[in-house]
Motif scaffolding. Structure first.
Motif, PDB file in Angstrom:
ATOM      1  N   ARG A 167      48.982  45.118  42.161  1.00  0.00           N
ATOM      2  CA  ARG A 167      48.244  45.687  41.045  1.00  0.00           C
ATOM      3  C   ARG A 167      47.525  44.618  40.241  1.00  0.00           C
ATOM      4  O   ARG A 167      46.900  44.903  39.229  1.00  0.00           O
ATOM      5  CB  ARG A 167      49.201  46.484  40.152  1.00  0.00           C
ATOM      6  CG  ARG A 167      49.722  47.733  40.867  1.00  0.00           C
ATOM      7  CD  ARG A 167      50.885  48.365  40.135  1.00  0.00           C
ATOM      8  NE  ARG A 167      50.515  48.765  38.781  1.00  0.00           N
ATOM      9  CZ  ARG A 167      51.402  48.930  37.804  1.00  0.00           C
ATOM     10  NH1 ARG A 167      52.672  48.701  38.035  1.00  0.00           N
ATOM     11  NH2 ARG A 167      51.020  49.309  36.612  1.00  0.00           N
ATOM     12  N   LEU A 168      47.643  43.380  40.707  1.00  0.00           N
ATOM     13  CA  LEU A 168      47.024  42.278  39.979  1.00  0.00           C
ATOM     14  C   LEU A 168      45.609  42.015  40.504  1.00  0.00           C
ATOM     15  O   LEU A 168      45.427  41.770  41.693  1.00  0.00           O
ATOM     16  CB  LEU A 168      47.859  41.012  40.159  1.00  0.00           C
ATOM     17  CG  LEU A 168      47.287  39.789  39.455  1.00  0.00           C
ATOM     18  CD1 LEU A 168      47.873  39.659  38.070  1.00  0.00           C
ATOM     19  CD2 LEU A 168      47.523  38.545  40.270  1.00  0.00           C
ATOM     20  N   ARG A 169      44.637  42.096  39.605  1.00  0.00           N
ATOM     21  CA  ARG A 169      43.261  41.808  40.010  1.00  0.00           C
ATOM     22  C   ARG A 169      43.013  40.319  39.837  1.00  0.00           C
ATOM     23  O   ARG A 169      42.746  39.844  38.741  1.00  0.00           O
ATOM     24  CB  ARG A 169      42.301  42.648  39.169  1.00  0.00           C
ATOM     25  CG  ARG A 169      40.875  42.399  39.517  1.00  0.00           C
ATOM     26  CD  ARG A 169      40.013  43.605  39.310  1.00  0.00           C
ATOM     27  NE  ARG A 169      40.196  44.587  40.369  1.00  0.00           N
ATOM     28  CZ  ARG A 169      39.394  45.623  40.528  1.00  0.00           C
ATOM     29  NH1 ARG A 169      38.399  45.827  39.704  1.00  0.00           N
ATOM     30  NH2 ARG A 169      39.607  46.480  41.499  1.00  0.00           N
ATOM     31  N   SER A 209      45.334  27.999  34.644  1.00  0.00           N
ATOM     32  CA  SER A 209      46.137  28.303  35.814  1.00  0.00           C
ATOM     33  C   SER A 209      46.317  29.812  35.947  1.00  0.00           C
ATOM     34  O   SER A 209      46.605  30.498  34.972  1.00  0.00           O
ATOM     35  CB  SER A 209      47.482  27.601  35.660  1.00  0.00           C
ATOM     36  OG  SER A 209      48.262  27.849  36.779  1.00  0.00           O
ATOM     37  N   GLY A 210      46.123  30.342  37.152  1.00  0.00           N
ATOM     38  CA  GLY A 210      46.325  31.764  37.394  1.00  0.00           C
ATOM     39  C   GLY A 210      45.104  32.617  37.146  1.00  0.00           C
ATOM     40  O   GLY A 210      45.166  33.843  37.242  1.00  0.00           O
ATOM     41  N   CYS A 211      43.942  32.005  36.869  1.00  0.00           N
ATOM     42  CA  CYS A 211      42.764  32.809  36.541  1.00  0.00           C
ATOM     43  C   CYS A 211      42.018  33.248  37.798  1.00  0.00           C
ATOM     44  O   CYS A 211      41.048  33.990  37.708  1.00  0.00           O
ATOM     45  CB  CYS A 211      41.832  32.042  35.616  1.00  0.00           C
ATOM     46  SG  CYS A 211      40.974  30.685  36.417  1.00  0.00           S
ATOM     47  N   GLY A 212      42.462  32.789  38.986  1.00  0.00           N
ATOM     48  CA  GLY A 212      41.838  33.269  40.214  1.00  0.00           C
ATOM     49  C   GLY A 212      40.946  32.263  40.917  1.00  0.00           C
ATOM     50  O   GLY A 212      40.254  32.615  41.873  1.00  0.00           O
ATOM     51  N   LYS A 213      40.980  31.022  40.497  1.00  0.00           N
ATOM     52  CA  LYS A 213      40.107  30.007  41.103  1.00  0.00           C
ATOM     53  C   LYS A 213      40.440  29.807  42.582  1.00  0.00           C
ATOM     54  O   LYS A 213      39.556  29.839  43.439  1.00  0.00           O
ATOM     55  CB  LYS A 213      40.267  28.663  40.380  1.00  0.00           C
ATOM     56  CG  LYS A 213      40.109  28.733  38.885  1.00  0.00           C
ATOM     57  CD  LYS A 213      40.291  27.376  38.248  1.00  0.00           C
ATOM     58  CE  LYS A 213      41.679  26.779  38.404  1.00  0.00           C
ATOM     59  NZ  LYS A 213      42.725  27.442  37.613  1.00  0.00           N
ATOM     60  N   THR A 214      41.730  29.592  42.857  1.00  0.00           N
ATOM     61  CA  THR A 214      42.129  29.345  44.241  1.00  0.00           C
ATOM     62  C   THR A 214      41.801  30.546  45.117  1.00  0.00           C
ATOM     63  O   THR A 214      41.330  30.395  46.244  1.00  0.00           O
ATOM     64  CB  THR A 214      43.637  29.023  44.303  1.00  0.00           C
ATOM     65  OG1 THR A 214      43.867  27.825  43.571  1.00  0.00           O
ATOM     66  CG2 THR A 214      44.108  28.838  45.719  1.00  0.00           C
ATOM     67  N   THR A 215      42.035  31.737  44.599  1.00  0.00           N
ATOM     68  CA  THR A 215      41.751  32.944  45.369  1.00  0.00           C
ATOM     69  C   THR A 215      40.268  33.022  45.730  1.00  0.00           C
ATOM     70  O   THR A 215      39.909  33.336  46.878  1.00  0.00           O
ATOM     71  CB  THR A 215      42.173  34.189  44.572  1.00  0.00           C
ATOM     72  OG1 THR A 215      43.540  34.048  44.186  1.00  0.00           O
ATOM     73  CG2 THR A 215      42.008  35.445  45.395  1.00  0.00           C
ATOM     74  N   LEU A 216      39.413  32.697  44.775  1.00  0.00           N
ATOM     75  CA  LEU A 216      37.974  32.714  45.038  1.00  0.00           C
ATOM     76  C   LEU A 216      37.628  31.696  46.128  1.00  0.00           C
ATOM     77  O   LEU A 216      36.863  31.985  47.058  1.00  0.00           O
ATOM     78  CB  LEU A 216      37.227  32.392  43.732  1.00  0.00           C
ATOM     79  CG  LEU A 216      35.738  32.719  43.687  1.00  0.00           C
ATOM     80  CD1 LEU A 216      35.504  34.202  43.909  1.00  0.00           C
ATOM     81  CD2 LEU A 216      35.136  32.303  42.348  1.00  0.00           C
TER      82      LEU A 216
HETATM   83  N1  LIG Z   1      48.944  35.870  48.128  1.00  0.00           N
HETATM   84  C1  LIG Z   1      49.154  36.307  46.872  1.00  0.00           C
HETATM   85  N2  LIG Z   1      49.964  37.366  46.649  1.00  0.00           N
HETATM   86  C2  LIG Z   1      50.169  37.836  45.394  1.00  0.00           C
HETATM   87  N3  LIG Z   1      49.613  37.329  44.294  1.00  0.00           N
HETATM   88  C3  LIG Z   1      48.789  36.273  44.439  1.00  0.00           C
HETATM   89  C4  LIG Z   1      48.519  35.703  45.727  1.00  0.00           C
HETATM   90  N4  LIG Z   1      47.675  34.669  45.572  1.00  0.00           N
HETATM   91  C5  LIG Z   1      47.432  34.580  44.244  1.00  0.00           C
HETATM   92  N5  LIG Z   1      48.090  35.547  43.562  1.00  0.00           N
HETATM   93  C6  LIG Z   1      48.018  35.774  42.124  1.00  0.00           C
HETATM   94  O1  LIG Z   1      46.664  35.867  41.766  1.00  0.00           O
HETATM   95  C7  LIG Z   1      46.426  35.213  40.538  1.00  0.00           C
HETATM   96  C8  LIG Z   1      45.366  34.151  40.714  1.00  0.00           C
HETATM   97  O2  LIG Z   1      45.907  33.137  41.479  1.00  0.00           O
HETATM   98  P1  LIG Z   1      45.104  31.823  41.864  1.00  0.00           P
HETATM   99  O3  LIG Z   1      43.819  32.210  42.479  1.00  0.00           O
HETATM  100  O4  LIG Z   1      46.005  30.975  42.668  1.00  0.00           O
HETATM  101  O5  LIG Z   1      44.861  31.155  40.436  1.00  0.00           O
HETATM  102  P2  LIG Z   1      44.450  29.668  40.067  1.00  0.00           P
HETATM  103  O6  LIG Z   1      44.104  28.945  41.313  1.00  0.00           O
HETATM  104  O7  LIG Z   1      43.282  29.842  39.148  1.00  0.00           O
HETATM  105  O8  LIG Z   1      45.604  29.077  39.360  1.00  0.00           O
HETATM  106  C9  LIG Z   1      47.759  34.657  40.068  1.00  0.00           C
HETATM  107  O9  LIG Z   1      48.294  35.539  39.120  1.00  0.00           O
HETATM  108  C10 LIG Z   1      48.576  34.618  41.320  1.00  0.00           C
HETATM  109  O10 LIG Z   1      49.935  34.808  41.016  1.00  0.00           O
END
Ligand SMILES: Nc1ncnc2c1ncn2[C@@H]1O[C@H](COP(=O)(O)OP(=O)(O)O)[C@@H](O)[C@H]1O
Ligand SMILES: [Mg+2]
Lengths: 394, 291
Positions: A16-18, A39-46
Motif C-alpha cells: 500500500r506504499l506508493r 531517506s525513504g522518499c523513493g530515490k532508489t526505487t526510481l
Molecule cells: N522491494 C520493496 N518492497 C517493499 N517496500 C519497498 C521496497 N523497496 C523500497 N520500498 C519502500 O519504498 C520506499 C522508498 O524506498 P527507496 O526508493 O529505497 O527510498 P530512498 O532510496 O529514497 O531512501 C521506502 O519506504 C521503502 O521502504
C-alpha cells in the motif's frame, strides 16, 4: 521536446506504499543530474526502474527516444554504482572491471587495453591483482565506477555512492567524481540525501519528497527560489514567516503583516492580492546584523533585535536573535579583521536588516517541514511559523 | 627465527583438535592399513607375524570391476545430487521466510524415519508388482519385462534419494549468505540471468558446493546397505565386499585391505578439493597471454 532520458508519469507501489508517485522528469545528454531527498522518499526505487530491476506500475521510461520500460537490465545502456558497490568478491579488481566486456565476449586484446585504461583513470594500477576485501572503501568505490564506465553506458546511475565513506574521503571522491564526469562526458544520474553533495556536483537537481518531485532546477534555483517549505528547509537552513498581504505597494512589492512581528516589505513575484496568505523564506546569510543603526532605503526591512546565541565559526559567525516572538537564524561572513572590531556579544541589542528581494515567497507550506531544519537546543515555538536556526557543524 | 608469541599461541589452540584427529582418525586408519599385512587366523582374528597374502587376494579380477562401479555410481550420485540441489538451494534462499522454513523442514523430514525402513520402502516402490512399475507400464513408458529393481540404476536412484539432503543443506547454507545484489550487479553489467548465475552465484557458493560434494561422495563410496537391498548381483559395491569379508569369510585382513583401498579412494578427492580451495583464482592475464 523529448529529453535524452525521460520518465513519463512513472509510479511504483509496494503493497500500500506508493514509493514513486507519478514522476515525470527529463535529463539532458551529458548532464550531471541529482535526485535529492530524504531517506525513504523513493530515490532508489526510481533508479532501480531505470536500471531494469523494478517494473513501473504506470508510466514509461525513454532513453534516447527508445522506450526501455520493459527491457531486462542486461539490454539497457545504463550501468549502476550500487549503494554497497556490489563488487564480485571472488574476482580481483582487474576481473571485476573486465566483467562487462567479458560477458559481452569482446576480444581479449580489447578487454586488456580497456581495463588498463580504466585502471589508469581510477589510479589503481598497482592494486589490480587484489580482491575486493583487500582494498579500502574509497578504492572499492573507484573500482565500482570503473567497472560501470568500461561498458560505455549512456547513463551512469549512482546510488548514494559516497554514503559509506568517511567525511575526508567523501570530499576527495566528490572532486574525483566531478573530474571523471568531465573526462568521460557520460550522463550521470546521481542519488543522494546529502544536499551538499548534490549542490556541489550537479548541473540540475530534482528534489524528491514522498515519491514526488517537489522541484527541479539548477542548484542556485532550488536554493534561492524554493517552491515549497520542504525544499527551502531541506536544502540549507532558513527562516519561515507566515502572514497576510496588508498593502500593495506597487507592481513588484507588497507589505506583509506577520503576527508578533513588525510588518515587512517583500518582493511579490507571485502576484499576491491584499489579504492573501503568504509564506516567506529568508536564508540566514541574507540578513545583515550590526549594533549601529544603518541608513537604508525603503526596500530594506530594518528591525531591532536582541542577541540570544552566538557561535563563532572562524570564517563566519552564526547568531540567533529574538524579535518579539521570533527567533531568527543569521549567518554573517567576516569581511574585516575581526579583532579590530568591537564584536557583537550575547544579549546585545542589535539592528538586523535584509533586502526585500532577498526573501522568497513559497507556493506551498507545511508545518512538518520545519522539523527538517536543525533546531538549536532551547528552541521556543509559539507562533506557528517559528524560524529554526541551524546547529553549527564543528 | 625464534617462534613468536603468536605461533606459540596458535600451537596451544590447535593442539587439542590435532590430538583428537590423530587419536580418533589417523591412528585407526593406520591400524586398518597395517591389518592388511597381517595373516588371518581360523577364528576371525589376526595371526602372528606379517604377510603379503592379502595383497595377492586383492588382485582378484572381480575387484577392479566392483571398484569401478563403486566410483562411477558414487560420482553419478554426487553429480545428480549437486545438479538438483543447487537450484533448490537457490530457490529456498530466495523464498520468503515462512516458505523457506517450510521447505527446509521438508528437506530434513526423511531423517525422522529410520534409514533401513526408507530403503525397504523403495524396494516396495520399485518392486515388479509395485505401484510405480505398473503405472509406468500402463503409461507405456517402459516395457512390462523391464526390471526397476536389482540393477545399478535402482542403486543410483536410491543413493540420490538418500544423499540429496546432505547436498541441499550445505549449499543452502552458502546461498543464504550470498548477497543477491551481486546478481543484479552482474545483469546490470550485461550478463543474462544464466550468465549471472554461472559466473557470480556458483563461485559465490563454491564452498557450499565443495562441502556438498564431500558429504555425498564419501558416504556414497562406502554404501553397502543400498546395493544390498535394491541392487542385484551385478550392482555390488565395494562396501558389500567388505561386509562379506567381515561377516561371511571372517577374514579381517582382507576386509582391511579393501577398506584401505576405499580410504585412499576417499583421500584422493579430498586432496583435489584441498588443492582447488588453495589455488588462488583471479590472476589478471599477463601481456604475453593476451598477445
Ligand atoms: N522491494 C520493496 N518492497 C517493499 N517496500 C519497498 C521496497 N523497496 C523500497 N520500498 C519502500 O519504498 C520506499 C522508498 O524506498 P527507496 O526508493 O529505497 O527510498 P530512498 O532510496 O529514497 O531512501 C521506502 O519506504 C521503502 O521502504
Ligand atoms: Mg536509497
Amino acid at each position: 521536446m523529448a529529453e535524452f532520458l525521460e520518465f513519463v508519469d512513472v509510479s511504483k507501489t509496494f503493497g500500500r506504499l506508493r514509493a514513486v508517485d507519478h514522476v515525470s522528469l527529463g535529463v539532458r545528454r551529458g548532464e550531471f543530474f541529482s535526485l535529492l531527498g530524504p531517506s525513504g522518499c523513493g530515490k532508489t526505487t526510481l533508479l532501480r526502474m531505470l536500471g531494469g530491476f523494478e517494473i513501473p506500475d504506470t508510466g514509461r521510461i525513454y532513453l534516447d527516444g527508445v522506450d526501455i520500460t520493459d527491457l531486462p537490465p542486461n539490454r539497457r545502456q545504463v550501468n549502476t554504482i550500487f549503494q554497497n558497490y556490489a563488487l564480485f568478491p571472488h574476482l580481483s579488481v582487474w576481473e571485476n572491471i573486465a566483467f562487462g566486456l567479458r560477458v559481452a565476449k569482446r576480444p581479449r586484446r580489447e578487454i586488456f587495453n580497456e581495463v588498463e585504461r580504466m585502471l589508469a583513470l581510477i589510479q589503481m594500477e598497482e592494486h589490480a591483482h587484489k580482491k575486493p576485501h583487500q582494498i579500502s572503501g574509497g578504492q572499492k568505490q573507484r573500482v565500482a565506477i570503473a567497472r560501470a564506465l568500461i561498458n560505455k553506458p549512456s547513463v551512469l546511475l549512482l546510488d548514494e555512492p559516497l554514503a559509506a565513506l568517511d567525511l575526508k574521503l567523501r570530499q576527495r571522491m566528490l572532486i574525483e567524481l566531478d573530474l571523471i564526469h568531465d573526462q568521460v562526458g557520460i550522463t550521470f544520474l546521481y542519488v543522494t540525501h546529502d544536499q551538499g553533495e548534490a549542490m556541489s556536483l550537479s548541473d540540475r537537481i530534482a528534489v524528491m519528497n514522498q515519491g514526488r518531485i517537489e522541484q527541479l532546477g539548477t542548484p542556485a534555483e532550488v536554493y534561492e527560489a524554493p517552491r515549497s517549505s520542504f525544499v527551502a528547509a531541506f536544502i540549507g537552513d532558513t527562516n519561515f514567516f507566515e502572514g497576510r498581504v496588508a498593502e500593495i505597494i506597487n507592481d513588484d512589492y507588497i507589505l506583509m503583516q506577520i503576527d508578533g512581528f513588525p510588518s515587512v516589505v517583500c518582493f511579490n513575484d507571485k502576484k499576491m492580492k491584499v489579504n492573501d496568505l503568504v509564506y516567506l523564506s529568508v536564508r540566514p546569510e541574507k540578513f545583515r546584523i550590526s549594533r549601529e543603526r544603518p541608513q537604508l532605503d525603503g526596500r530594506y526591512n530594518l528591525i531591532s533585535a536582541n542577541v540570544e546565541d552566538i557561535i563563532y565559526l572562524g570564517s563566519h559567525t552564526k547568531y540567533w536573535v529574538r524579535v518579539d516572538e521570533y527567533r531568527l537564524a543569521i549567518s554573517q561572513q567576516h569581511g574585516r579583521f575581526l579583532l579590530d572590531e568591537q564584536p557583537i556579544r550575547w544579549k546585545d541589542d542589535v539592528w538586523i536588516w535584509w533586502h526585500a528581494d532577498d526573501g522568497y515567497m513559497l507556493e506551498r507550506y507545511s508545518e512538518a517541514d520545519e522539523l527538517l531544519i536543525q533546531t538549536p537546543p532551547e528552541e521556543v515555538g509559539q507562533n506557528g511559523a517559528v524560524p529554526a536556526p541551524p546547529r553549527a557543524e564543528v | 627465527m625464534a617462534p613468536s608469541r603468536r605461533t606459540l599461541h596458535e600451537i596451544l589452540v590447535t593442539t587439542p583438535s590435532f590430538v583428537w584427529l590423530s587419536v580418533l582418525f589417523c591412528v585407526p586408519t593406520l591400524i586398518v592399513f597395517a591389518m592388511t599385512f597381517k595373516p588371518a587366523d581360523m577364528y576371525g582374528g589376526l595371526g602372528p607375524g606379517w604377510t603379503l597374502e592379502t595383497l595377492r587376494h586383492l588382485a582378484n579380477p572381480n575387484y577392479p570391476a566392483i571398484i569401478w562401479r563403486t566410483i562411477w555410481l558414487s560420482a553419478a550420485a554426487t553429480l545428480i545430487s549437486l545438479v538438483l540441489s543447487i537450484p533448490m538451494a537457490y530457490y529456498i534462499a530466495r523464498a520468503t521466510p515462512g516458505l523457506r522454513n517450510a521447505l527446509l523442514l521438508l528437506t530434513i523430514v526423511p531423517f525422522w524415519t529410520n534409514f533401513l525402513i526408507r530403503i525397504f520402502a523403495w524396494k516396495i516402490l520399485l518392486h515388479p508388482e509395485g505401484f510405480l512399475k505398473r503405472a509406468l507400464v500402463a503409461a507405456g513408458i517402459i516395457a512390462p519385462d523391464t526390471s526397476l529393481l536389482y540393477n545399478p540404476e535402482a542403486v543410483l536412484v536410491v543413493m540420490v534419494y538418500t544423499y540429496l539432503p546432505f547436498a541441499i543443506l550445505p549449499i543452502y547454507a552458502a546461498a543464504e549468505k550470498f548477497d543477491f545484489h551481486l546478481l543484479e550487479a552482474a545483469m546490470d553489467l550485461g550478463a543474462s540471468r544464466l550468465t549471472a548465475f554461472r559466473k557470480v552465484f556458483l563461485p559465490g557458493i563454491r564452498r557450499g558446493i565443495l562441502t556438498a560434494f564431500l558429504m555425498v561422495f564419501i558416504p556414497s563410496l562406502g554404501s553397502y546397505v543400498i546395493p544390498d537391498v535394491v541392487g542385484g548381483p551385478n550392482s555390488e559395491m565395494i562396501g558389500n565386499k567388505i561386509a562379506q569379508r567381515v561377516f561371511v569369510d571372517r577374514n579381517l585382513p582382507h576386509a582391511s585391505g579393501l577398506s584401505a583401498f576405499l580410504t585412499l579412494a576417499v583421500l584422493v578427492p579430498l586432496a583435489v578439493v584441498w588443492v582447488v580451495q588453495k589455488r588462488t583464482s583471479g590472476q589478471p592475464p599477463t601481456m604475453q597471454e593476451v598477445a
